[in-house]
Enzyme design. Structure first.
Site, PDB file in Angstrom:
ATOM      1  N   ASP A   1       0.916  -1.402   0.038  1.00  0.00           N
ATOM      2  CA  ASP A   1      -0.060   0.090  -0.031  1.00  0.00           C
ATOM      3  C   ASP A   1       0.880   1.344   0.070  1.00  0.00           C
ATOM      4  OD1 ASP A   1      -2.137   1.908   0.687  1.00  0.00           O
ATOM      5  OD2 ASP A   1      -1.430   1.792   2.653  1.00  0.00           O
TER       6      ASP A   1
ATOM      7  N   ASP B   1      -0.165   5.071   0.915  1.00  0.00           N
ATOM      8  CA  ASP B   1      -0.442   6.131   2.101  1.00  0.00           C
ATOM      9  C   ASP B   1      -0.642   5.403   3.393  1.00  0.00           C
ATOM     10  OD1 ASP B   1      -2.010   7.417  -0.501  1.00  0.00           O
ATOM     11  OD2 ASP B   1      -0.485   8.705   0.339  1.00  0.00           O
TER      12      ASP B   1
HETATM   13  C1  XBP Z   1      -5.015   6.308   1.002  1.00  0.00           C
HETATM   14  C2  XBP Z   1      -6.204   7.016   0.543  1.00  0.00           C
HETATM   15  C3  XBP Z   1      -6.030   8.376  -0.717  1.00  0.00           C
HETATM   16  C4  XBP Z   1      -5.131   9.283   0.106  1.00  0.00           C
HETATM   17  C5  XBP Z   1      -5.296  10.669  -0.649  1.00  0.00           C
HETATM   18  O1  XBP Z   1      -4.588   5.542   0.218  1.00  0.00           O
HETATM   19  O2  XBP Z   1      -7.326   6.672   0.832  1.00  0.00           O
HETATM   20  O3  XBP Z   1      -7.174   8.772  -1.075  1.00  0.00           O
HETATM   21  O4  XBP Z   1      -5.612   9.593   1.231  1.00  0.00           O
HETATM   22  O5  XBP Z   1      -4.825  10.573  -1.989  1.00  0.00           O
HETATM   23  P1  XBP Z   1      -3.745   4.195   0.289  1.00  0.00           P
HETATM   24  P2  XBP Z   1      -5.771  11.086  -3.248  1.00  0.00           P
HETATM   25  O6  XBP Z   1      -4.585   3.000  -0.584  1.00  0.00           O
HETATM   26  O7  XBP Z   1      -2.368   4.251  -0.604  1.00  0.00           O
HETATM   27  O8  XBP Z   1      -3.742   4.029   1.545  1.00  0.00           O
HETATM   28  O9  XBP Z   1      -6.207  12.478  -2.919  1.00  0.00           O
HETATM   29  O10 XBP Z   1      -4.861  10.772  -4.527  1.00  0.00           O
HETATM   30  O11 XBP Z   1      -6.919   9.691  -3.185  1.00  0.00           O
HETATM   31 MG    MG Z   2      -2.843   3.256   3.672  1.00  0.00          MG
END
Ligand code: XBP
Ligand code: MG
Length: 252
Positions: free
Chosen positions: A9, A11
């Site tokens: 993953d 973020d």
């Molecule tokens: C986490 C998310 C993303 C980020 C914001 O993604 O839900 O929406 O919070 O990025 P991950 P965007 O699956 O990597 O944990 O504004 O580009 O969506």
């Molecule tokens: Mg994440």
């Protein structure tokens, strides 16, 4: 049983990005003349909605507005999100978003062990490319064999779509791969795709329910304190999965 691929993953897992996302959202709202400001508490609540555009939409739905105003604002979500993505990229270029502890170490070890690396994220591809190129330099280009991001699938996490997409592109089965996540949404998505899932909670997700995880680690370990025999952890947990007949490893 050798792990064929690690699927990261982004973020909260590759990097602790959400404070930078929050700041990028707030600057975008200001840029677009909106008197919106997401506090850390508000953002932690909104993080339950994956996808930045969907998150803005969920926030919009929580506001008391007349139908015309709501409709007008709905048509502006993409533009607001584009500004936010530019703001986020600038924060990464300013060095505000380093990789999390142990990520580079694990990437190095996986490469040495000939384990394929991939990404399955809800965030936008542009965010991932900037994060990787700033933090990994030239190796970012070919470090990850497959990158699954944001709008490449119809249903974002907690739906399993993005992990299923990545497994298909890898031509690998879930039973031979491991997912690394930070959130309950991500865990649900990875388990929904049948993957053995390691969770390294972030500051934004530490209070979430990870009982369905196969392994929960505070971090991926780094040179001062590496997670020793991390493969044994995996093989032990996988063995446990087999022995108790659980779906812990995603093998039916
Ligand atoms: C986490 C998310 C993303 C980020 C914001 O993604 O839900 O929406 O919070 O990025 P991950 P965007 O699956 O990597 O944990 O504004 O580009 O969506
Ligand atoms: Mg994440």
């Amino acid at each position: 049983m050798k792990i064929k691929a690690l699927i990261f993953d982004v973020d909260g897992t590759l990097a602790d990005t959400e404070e930078a996302h929050r700041s990028a959202f707030n600057r975008a709202f200001e840029h677009h003349g909106l008197a919106w400001h997401w506090s850390p508490n508000e953002y932690a609540r909104l993080l339950k909605v994956t996808g930045g555009k969907e998150r803005i939409g969920a926030y919009l739905n929580s506001l008391t507005l007349d139908a015309a105003e709501r409709q007008a604002l709905n048509t502006r979500i993409s533009a607001i999100h584009e500004t936010k993505t530019e703001n986020f990229a600038q924060l990464i270029r300013d060095g505000q978003v380093p990789l999390r502890e142990g990520v580079t170490r694990l990437i190095d070890e996986a490469e040495r062990a000939d384990v394929t690396l991939a990404i399955a994220s809800t965030t936008t591809l542009a965010n991932i490319q900037t994060l990787l190129s700033v933090n990994l330099g030239r190796r970012a280009r070919d470090c990850f064999s497959v990158i699954g991001a944001g709008d490449q699938v119809r249903h974002k996490k907690p739906a399993p779509d993005i992990f299923e997409y990545v497994l298909k592109e890898l031509h690998e089965s879930a039973a031979d791969c491991v997912a690394i996540e930070d959130s309950a949404n991500g865990l649900a998505a990875a388990k929904g795709a049948g993957l053995f899932t390691v969770v390294t909670p972030s500051q934004w997700t530490s209070g979430e329910d990870f009982r369905n995880a196969d392994l929960v680690l505070t971090s991926l370990g780094s040179s001062p304190h590496p997670l020793r025999d991390i493969d044994n952890h995996f093989s032990l947990a996988r063995e446990w999965g087999r022995r108790v007949g659980s779906t812990a490893t995603g093998e039916k």
